[in-house]
Design a protein around this motif. Structure first.
Motif, PDB file in Angstrom:
ATOM      1  N   UNK A   1       0.848  -1.194   0.000  1.00 50.50           N
ATOM      2  CA  UNK A   1       0.000   0.000   0.000  1.00 50.50           C
ATOM      3  C   UNK A   1       0.886   1.247   0.000  1.00 50.50           C
ATOM      4  N   UNK A   2       0.585   2.168  -0.864  1.00 50.59           N
ATOM      5  CA  UNK A   2       1.076   3.537  -0.746  1.00 50.59           C
ATOM      6  C   UNK A   2       0.129   4.398  -1.566  1.00 50.59           C
ATOM      7  N   UNK A   3       0.299   5.702  -1.460  1.00 50.16           N
ATOM      8  CA  UNK A   3      -0.568   6.609  -2.206  1.00 50.16           C
ATOM      9  C   UNK A   3       0.127   7.020  -3.495  1.00 50.16           C
ATOM     10  N   UNK A   4      -0.410   6.542  -4.602  1.00 46.84           N
ATOM     11  CA  UNK A   4       0.185   6.866  -5.901  1.00 46.84           C
ATOM     12  C   UNK A   4       0.031   8.354  -6.212  1.00 46.84           C
TER      13      UNK A   4
ATOM     14  N   UNK B   1       5.164  14.100  -6.028  1.00 45.93           N
ATOM     15  CA  UNK B   1       6.598  14.291  -5.801  1.00 45.93           C
ATOM     16  C   UNK B   1       7.407  14.179  -7.088  1.00 45.93           C
ATOM     17  N   UNK B   2       6.905  13.393  -8.052  1.00 40.13           N
ATOM     18  CA  UNK B   2       7.634  13.232  -9.306  1.00 40.13           C
ATOM     19  C   UNK B   2       7.132  14.205 -10.372  1.00 40.13           C
ATOM     20  N   UNK B   3       6.339  15.193  -9.961  1.00 38.26           N
ATOM     21  CA  UNK B   3       5.890  16.293 -10.835  1.00 38.26           C
ATOM     22  C   UNK B   3       4.982  15.829 -11.958  1.00 38.26           C
ATOM     23  N   UNK B   4       4.218  14.776 -11.707  1.00 45.05           N
ATOM     24  CA  UNK B   4       3.179  14.366 -12.656  1.00 45.05           C
ATOM     25  C   UNK B   4       1.935  15.190 -12.360  1.00 45.05           C
ATOM     26  N   UNK B   5       1.300  15.716 -13.408  1.00 45.39           N
ATOM     27  CA  UNK B   5       0.160  16.616 -13.193  1.00 45.39           C
ATOM     28  C   UNK B   5      -1.186  15.902 -13.210  1.00 45.39           C
ATOM     29  N   UNK B   6      -1.298  14.913 -14.077  1.00 49.70           N
ATOM     30  CA  UNK B   6      -2.575  14.191 -14.199  1.00 49.70           C
ATOM     31  C   UNK B   6      -2.295  12.698 -14.237  1.00 49.70           C
ATOM     32  N   UNK B   7      -3.091  11.938 -13.506  1.00 48.39           N
ATOM     33  CA  UNK B   7      -2.834  10.501 -13.462  1.00 48.39           C
ATOM     34  C   UNK B   7      -3.293   9.786 -14.723  1.00 48.39           C
ATOM     35  N   UNK B   8      -4.113  10.444 -15.566  1.00 50.50           N
ATOM     36  CA  UNK B   8      -4.485   9.816 -16.831  1.00 50.50           C
ATOM     37  C   UNK B   8      -3.520  10.218 -17.943  1.00 50.50           C
TER      38      UNK B   8
ATOM     39  N   UNK C   1      -3.307   3.543   5.564  1.00 52.90           N
ATOM     40  CA  UNK C   1      -2.690   3.706   4.240  1.00 52.90           C
ATOM     41  C   UNK C   1      -3.710   3.308   3.179  1.00 52.90           C
ATOM     42  N   UNK C   2      -3.703   4.051   2.090  1.00 59.46           N
ATOM     43  CA  UNK C   2      -4.487   3.696   0.917  1.00 59.46           C
ATOM     44  C   UNK C   2      -3.947   4.498  -0.252  1.00 59.46           C
ATOM     45  N   UNK C   3      -4.539   4.296  -1.426  1.00 61.63           N
ATOM     46  CA  UNK C   3      -4.081   4.997  -2.615  1.00 61.63           C
ATOM     47  C   UNK C   3      -5.131   6.020  -3.044  1.00 61.63           C
ATOM     48  N   UNK C   4      -4.838   7.278  -2.805  1.00 55.96           N
ATOM     49  CA  UNK C   4      -5.791   8.322  -3.199  1.00 55.96           C
ATOM     50  C   UNK C   4      -5.968   8.403  -4.706  1.00 55.96           C
ATOM     51  N   UNK C   5      -4.950   8.012  -5.465  1.00 52.85           N
ATOM     52  CA  UNK C   5      -5.110   8.013  -6.923  1.00 52.85           C
ATOM     53  C   UNK C   5      -6.233   7.050  -7.320  1.00 52.85           C
ATOM     54  N   UNK C   6      -6.312   5.929  -6.618  1.00 54.27           N
ATOM     55  CA  UNK C   6      -7.389   4.972  -6.886  1.00 54.27           C
ATOM     56  C   UNK C   6      -8.751   5.557  -6.551  1.00 54.27           C
TER      57      UNK C   6
ATOM     58  N   UNK D   1      -8.963  13.314 -12.162  1.00 50.28           N
ATOM     59  CA  UNK D   1      -7.676  12.807 -12.638  1.00 50.28           C
ATOM     60  C   UNK D   1      -6.505  13.745 -12.381  1.00 50.28           C
ATOM     61  N   UNK D   2      -6.805  14.953 -11.913  1.00 48.71           N
ATOM     62  CA  UNK D   2      -5.714  15.871 -11.610  1.00 48.71           C
ATOM     63  C   UNK D   2      -5.041  15.447 -10.311  1.00 48.71           C
ATOM     64  N   UNK D   3      -3.710  15.537 -10.285  1.00 52.61           N
ATOM     65  CA  UNK D   3      -2.993  15.125  -9.079  1.00 52.61           C
ATOM     66  C   UNK D   3      -3.244  16.124  -7.952  1.00 52.61           C
TER      67      UNK D   3
END
Lengths: 143, 157
Positions: A122-125, A131-138, B141-146, B154-156
């Motif tokens: 588990x971690x938060x993607x 932190x890696x300067x990605x703006x949008x996950x899609x 703990x969990x994945x907020x992106x999910x 979809x914006x970080x």
């Protein structure tokens, strides 16, 4: 001499800390079930774990792994640790922008006969992308 | 013949945490809080809001940060629920819970506008129950992106 579940997990983490992927994987059964929720690997196998560990070691050559807590509850061991490093290669789709990563993770291990038989990571993607300067996950590869 | 049933500390701790997730499923924040010590530590590790001059994190105490986050979640997701898959404890009072947190968004949650979307996201809770039978530490703990992806965001940031 038998090894406690905790010791098995600590040996795994030592391997990862040293970027000794073979050493880490030696603690893992061949038929281990591996789930990495942030990368959407569900009920994967040892090969998926090997890919992830190899990617971490390659992308973060100055990897720093700091364990904050280890809890042993029978065959289950949970390790909470921070992964830190400076990105030196693409990682999980994120283009290398030489950003510093620090990400808190929790890994739930099941240990049978001194070897790891299951892992759920588990971690938060979203934190990782931030932190890696990605703006949008899609559009992970667009910066 | 009288049978004396003994309960280990691990069993007690698991029972308390099971009750916690039952009342969480009932969205009873008061009952959740009452299962915790007055000074119960609280850390929702993925919870961070980056503003211009500071970062708000989900770390503190149940009676300050925890209750606010739980109430906010229930407000945004009125059917907030949980499905517990594994719950393991030891005689030191440690309890580990693997579960899904679920809900359908009805109002804004952080930067995420409501689209009536449902989410079910795996969570790992690491909790500790003291010798008085009260929870004195909660980390999750969990994945907020999910979560965000399922809510159509979809914006970080």
């Amino acid at each position: 001499m038998t090894t406690s579940s905790r010791q098995t997990v600590e040996a795994f983490l030592t391997g990862l800390r040293l970027r000794d992927i073979g050493g880490a994987l030696s603690c893992v059964r061949d038929d281990a079930v591996v789930t990495v929720f942030p990368t959407r690997v569900i009920d994967g196998g040892r090969a998926d774990l090997a890919d992830l560990l190899t990617d971490i070691a390659r992308a973060f050559p100055d990897l720093l792994l700091t364990v904050s807590h280890i809890v042993e509850v029978g065959q289950v061991v949970v390790a909470e640790f921070k992964l830190e490093g400076t990105q030196a290669a693409d990682f999980l789709g994120a283009i290398n922008q030489e950003k510093h990563l620090d990400i808190d993770t929790a890994w739930r291990f099941t240990v049978v006969d001194d070897r790891i038989s299951a892992i759920e990571a588990y971690w938060c993607q979203n934190q990782l992308y931030r932190r890696l300067a990605v703006k949008r996950q899609d559009h992970v590869t667009i910066v | 013949m009288t049978t004396i049933q003994t309960t280990t500390r691990a069993q007690t701790a698991v029972s308390i945490v099971t009750e916690f997730f039952d009342v969480y499923r009932a969205r009873d924040v008061v009952a959740m809080t009452e299962l915790c010590t007055d000074n119960c530590d609280f850390d929702y590790i993925p919870f961070e809001v980056w503003a211009k001059q500071r970062v708000v994190r989900g770390a503190g105490k149940v009676r300050t940060n925890g209750r606010v986050i739980w109430s906010g979640l229930i407000n945004a997701f009125p059917n907030l629920g949980n499905d517990v898959f594994h719950i393991d404890g030891n005689d030191d009072g440690d309890v580990v819970v693997a579960c899904d947190i679920t809900g359908t968004q009805q109002s804004a949650w952080g930067f995420i506008s409501p689209k009536n979307q449902y989410f079910a996201e795996p969570h790992l809770f690491i909790m500790h129950v003291n010798e008085d039978g009260l929870i004195d530490s909660i980390r999750a703990y969990w994945d907020n992106a999910g979560v965000n992806r399922q809510l159509g965001h979809f914006e970080v940031d």
